[in-house]
Design a protein around this motif. Sequence first.
Motif, mmCIF file in Angstrom:
data_model
loop_
_atom_site.group_PDB
_atom_site.id
_atom_site.type_symbol
_atom_site.label_atom_id
_atom_site.label_comp_id
_atom_site.label_asym_id
_atom_site.label_seq_id
_atom_site.Cartn_x
_atom_site.Cartn_y
_atom_site.Cartn_z
ATOM 1 N N ALA A 1 0.851 -1.183 0.000
ATOM 2 C CA ALA A 1 0.000 0.000 0.000
ATOM 3 C C ALA A 1 0.890 1.237 0.000
ATOM 4 O O ALA A 1 1.761 1.371 0.854
ATOM 5 C CB ALA A 1 -0.898 -0.004 1.233
ATOM 6 N N VAL A 2 0.655 2.106 -0.965
ATOM 7 C CA VAL A 2 1.485 3.293 -1.114
ATOM 8 C C VAL A 2 0.607 4.535 -1.143
ATOM 9 O O VAL A 2 -0.619 4.453 -1.169
ATOM 10 C CB VAL A 2 2.330 3.208 -2.400
ATOM 11 C CG1 VAL A 2 3.290 2.028 -2.318
ATOM 12 C CG2 VAL A 2 1.442 3.068 -3.640
ATOM 13 N N ARG A 3 1.261 5.703 -1.161
ATOM 14 C CA ARG A 3 0.531 6.965 -1.118
ATOM 15 C C ARG A 3 0.130 7.485 -2.493
ATOM 16 O O ARG A 3 -0.651 8.431 -2.597
ATOM 17 C CB ARG A 3 1.379 8.026 -0.435
ATOM 18 C CG ARG A 3 1.701 7.737 1.018
ATOM 19 C CD ARG A 3 2.709 8.737 1.558
ATOM 20 N NE ARG A 3 2.988 8.521 2.969
ATOM 21 C CZ ARG A 3 2.444 9.199 3.957
ATOM 22 N NH1 ARG A 3 1.591 10.185 3.685
ATOM 23 N NH2 ARG A 3 2.730 8.942 5.207
ATOM 24 N N THR A 4 0.672 6.912 -3.541
ATOM 25 C CA THR A 4 0.499 7.440 -4.886
ATOM 26 C C THR A 4 -0.734 6.848 -5.551
ATOM 27 O O THR A 4 -0.809 5.635 -5.765
ATOM 28 C CB THR A 4 1.738 7.142 -5.745
ATOM 29 O OG1 THR A 4 2.901 7.602 -5.058
ATOM 30 C CG2 THR A 4 1.620 7.825 -7.086
ATOM 31 N N GLY A 5 -1.663 7.695 -5.918
ATOM 32 C CA GLY A 5 -2.912 7.224 -6.482
ATOM 33 C C GLY A 5 -2.763 6.470 -7.783
ATOM 34 O O GLY A 5 -3.472 5.488 -8.032
ATOM 35 N N THR A 6 -1.838 6.884 -8.612
ATOM 36 C CA THR A 6 -1.653 6.232 -9.908
ATOM 37 C C THR A 6 -1.148 4.812 -9.781
ATOM 38 O O THR A 6 -1.188 4.050 -10.751
ATOM 39 C CB THR A 6 -0.700 7.042 -10.788
ATOM 40 O OG1 THR A 6 0.518 7.276 -10.063
ATOM 41 C CG2 THR A 6 -1.316 8.381 -11.181
ATOM 42 N N ALA A 7 -0.688 4.429 -8.610
ATOM 43 C CA ALA A 7 -0.206 3.060 -8.395
ATOM 44 C C ALA A 7 -1.342 2.083 -8.162
ATOM 45 O O ALA A 7 -1.121 0.870 -8.169
ATOM 46 C CB ALA A 7 0.760 3.026 -7.218
ATOM 47 N N TYR A 8 -2.540 2.586 -7.965
ATOM 48 C CA TYR A 8 -3.672 1.715 -7.642
ATOM 49 C C TYR A 8 -4.426 1.313 -8.903
ATOM 50 O O TYR A 8 -4.656 2.121 -9.791
ATOM 51 C CB TYR A 8 -4.595 2.412 -6.639
ATOM 52 C CG TYR A 8 -3.977 2.430 -5.264
ATOM 53 C CD1 TYR A 8 -3.038 3.395 -4.920
ATOM 54 C CD2 TYR A 8 -4.283 1.452 -4.335
ATOM 55 C CE1 TYR A 8 -2.428 3.390 -3.681
ATOM 56 C CE2 TYR A 8 -3.688 1.441 -3.083
ATOM 57 C CZ TYR A 8 -2.751 2.411 -2.769
ATOM 58 O OH TYR A 8 -2.140 2.391 -1.542
ATOM 59 N N ASP A 9 -4.804 0.042 -8.921
ATOM 60 C CA ASP A 9 -5.417 -0.531 -10.112
ATOM 61 C C ASP A 9 -6.939 -0.513 -10.060
ATOM 62 O O ASP A 9 -7.591 -0.519 -11.112
ATOM 63 C CB ASP A 9 -4.954 -1.982 -10.281
ATOM 64 C CG ASP A 9 -3.443 -2.092 -10.368
ATOM 65 O OD1 ASP A 9 -2.861 -2.828 -9.552
ATOM 66 O OD2 ASP A 9 -2.867 -1.422 -11.241
#
Length: 123
Positions: free
Chosen positions: A103-111
């Motif tokens: 889990a990261v803070r960057t929205g673009t990393a989420y699918d």
Amino acid sequence: QVQLVESGGGLVQAGGSLRLSCAASGSTFSSYGMAWFRQVPGKEREFVAAISRGGVTTRYADSVKGRFTISRDNVKNTMDLQMNSLKPEDTAVYYCAARTGTAVRTGTAYDYWGQGTQVTVSS
């Protein structure tokens, strides 16, 4: 794939509390790092909180630290966001998001994303 559905938004007075929930279906929930983001019309999406696959590690935006608590239940396939001491600036559409891995803070990393739930805090 995973499908996400948020609930629990609404209208609350400043200083009040709300609890958002995100229900997941379609895949192994514990495989996904999860997060909450929020967005105000005309502004960029903002990271709120994230939780690791096992629920041990959590991260928060500075603006909500100490007021919001993220949690998850890998048996019920749900993730919650307890929001206390709400402020008018917390008004936004809140989205839950999932990604395989950390889990990261960057929205673009989420699918995967839910449809969003509106939170409105009146002054």
